[in-house]
Design an enzyme around this catalytic site. Sequence first.
Site, short mmCIF file in Angstrom:
data_model
loop_
_atom_site.label_atom_id
_atom_site.label_comp_id
_atom_site.label_asym_id
_atom_site.label_seq_id
_atom_site.Cartn_x
_atom_site.Cartn_y
_atom_site.Cartn_z
N GLY A 1 3.09 -89.44 -75.34
CA GLY A 1 4.41 -88.81 -75.25
C GLY A 1 5.49 -89.87 -75.19
N TYR B 1 0.47 -92.09 -72.97
CA TYR B 1 1.17 -91.51 -71.82
C TYR B 1 0.17 -90.82 -70.89
CZ TYR B 1 4.75 -88.88 -69.21
OH TYR B 1 5.55 -88.37 -68.23
N HIS C 1 -4.41 -95.27 -79.72
CA HIS C 1 -4.52 -93.92 -80.27
C HIS C 1 -5.79 -93.72 -81.10
CE1 HIS C 1 -0.56 -92.38 -79.05
NE2 HIS C 1 -0.22 -93.66 -79.10
N GLU D 1 -6.90 -91.06 -82.27
CA GLU D 1 -6.75 -89.98 -83.25
C GLU D 1 -6.17 -90.46 -84.57
OE1 GLU D 1 -4.99 -90.58 -80.62
OE2 GLU D 1 -2.89 -89.95 -80.78
N ASP E 1 -2.02 -70.37 -98.50
CA ASP E 1 -2.30 -69.56 -97.32
C ASP E 1 -2.54 -68.09 -97.68
OD1 ASP E 1 -1.93 -71.93 -96.02
OD2 ASP E 1 0.07 -71.44 -95.26
#
Length: 517
Positions: A58, A86, A173, A175, A231
Site C-alpha cells: 500500500g 506494507y 513483491h 506477485e 464477456d
Amino acid sequence: MMDIKQSKILILDYGSQYTQLIARRVRELDVYCEIYAWDAATADIKAFDPEGIILSGGPESVHMENAPTLNEVVIELGVPVLGICYGMQLLNQYYGGVVEGSEDKEFGYAQVNVTGSSDLFSQVNKTTMDVWMSHGDKVKSLADSFHPIAHTSSTPFAACQHQELPIYGVQFHPEVEHTADGREILSQFVHAICGCENLWKTDNIIDTHVENIKQLVGDEKVLLGLSGGVDSSVVAALLHKAIGKQLVCVFVDTGLLRFEEGDQVMQTMADKMDINVIRVNAQDMYFKALAGESDPEKKRKIIGELFIRIFEQQAKELDDIQWLAQGTIYPDVIESAASSTGKAHVIKSHHNVGGLPADLALKLIEPLKDLFKDEVRKLGVNLGLAPEMVYRHPFPGPGLGVRILGEVKAEYADVLARADHIFIEELRNHNLYDKTSQAFAVFLPVKSVGVVGDARRYEYVIALRAVETIDFMTARWAHLPYEFIDLVSRRIINEIDKVSRVVYDVSSKPPATIEWE
Ligand code: XMP
C-alpha cells in the site's frame, strides 16, 4: 457437487496497485480467493473463513496518523498470514517492531540473500533471488517475535518469519512477474503452508457455474444482450451450456462494429453453437440518431441510450422472460465496492453499450462476477469459442463511434472498418498482433490531396494507432517496423478509394489517450 470455493485465501487490500495481481496469481495456483478492503467488517472476515490471509502492499506509511491498520481478527483466526511490503511493515509494527521512512528508497530489481532456511522459500531452494522492490519505508528493527529470513545490501529485513506462528512478511513483491521465483513463493504459502487444495480449475469452474445456473434459473428464460465482445460471448456460451434454448440473446448491430463483425457473431453464436440469437439490424437507426452530432460525449450518450431503447423494445416483445444476464466480471465488482466506500482510485468510468436497462422488471444473473478477465478467457476457449476471438484486443463499447472524429456517417464507418481490417489482418500476418496491446485505425474527416496515376484526388485521412500497455492507464506507442507500416499504408490507400493519406500516431499516454474520440 464439489465446493470449489472451499479452499480459499483472503486478500486484504491496503491500496497497492498490485492487489488484483496478487489475487490473479493465487487463482493461477488453482486456489480461490477474494479481495476485501483492509477495514472490512470483522464479521465478514470471519464469515469468509479463509485458509490463509495475504496483506497487500500500500502507498501509506504505517506510522502516519490515519494510516490503514491491522484488524486483530487477522491474527486471532490463527490461520497463516503473509504480509507483502506494507503488509509486512504492519505485522512488524503490530508485534512491536519499528518501521521508518528510508533514505534509499528501492524501486525495481534487487537481489535478496536468503538467510537460514525458511519454509516460505523451500520451493525456491536458492540462496539468492532476483526480486521486485517498490517501497519507501522499511523495517528498521524487527519485532522480537520475528526472525529475518532474507536481506539485501540496503535492506536488512527483506523478509521475516514469526518464531512460532505461521506468519510471514516479504518486503518485495512476489506477485510481480519480475520476481522470478514469485510463483513458487506464493505456491508454497498457499498450498504447503495454508494447505489449500487445487480446486479452482477451469473445468471445475465450468461444472460448478453450470450447476449453479441450472439451480437458479430452473425452467425460466434468460435474456442476454450480446455485443460481440469477450464477456458477453462467454456468458452466452456458459448459459447455453447450462440451459440451452432457455437462453435468448439479442444482438444489436449498430453499424459501428468491426469489419463484418455482425455476420461473424451470427456465424459463431447462432450457426456454429446453435444459440438462440435475435439480430437487430439497427445500423440506419444509429446513423440517423448520430447525424449532425460531433460532440464526443453526446455521441457516446446517443449510442448508449439507443442501445437501451432497442434492447428494451426487444425484451417487451419476448413476453415470457424472467431473467436478464450480464457480463459483469470480478474487477467490476471490486471497483464498484471500493468506490462506494470512497477508497478506490477509480480512474476510468466508461459507459458501455450493454449497460443495464433500468426499468425491465427482470431478475439479474451475472455468471462471471467472481472471475478475472484471464479466467473468463480460459473459460471461453474451453466452452468452444475461437481463441482469436477470446484473446482479441479490447474494443470500446461505443465502437467506431469514438474512432470517427466528428460526425458519424455510414460512409465513414465503412471506410474505417475496412482500413482497420487491413491493419489488423497485417498485424496478424506479421505476428505482431499479440505483441501490441491494442491496435486500430481512426477516421479523420479531413480531405487531403493525393495523386493516383495522373489525377489528383482529395480524400480522407486514416490514422493508425498501436500501443503497448499492461493496464491501459498508461501506454507507449508501439514501435512497429517501418516496412510494416509502409505495407499497411500502401494497402489501405490502394484498396480503399476514399483514403488518400495514412499517418501513424506516435503519442504515448499520458498525455494522449489511447482512443482519439
Ligand atoms: P483511453 O482512450 O481512455 O482508453 O486511453 C483506455 C481504454 O479504454 C477503452 N475505452 C472504452 N472501453 N467503453 C469501453 O468498454 C468505452 O466507452 C471506452 N472508451 C475507451 C479504450 O479502447 C482503451 O482500451
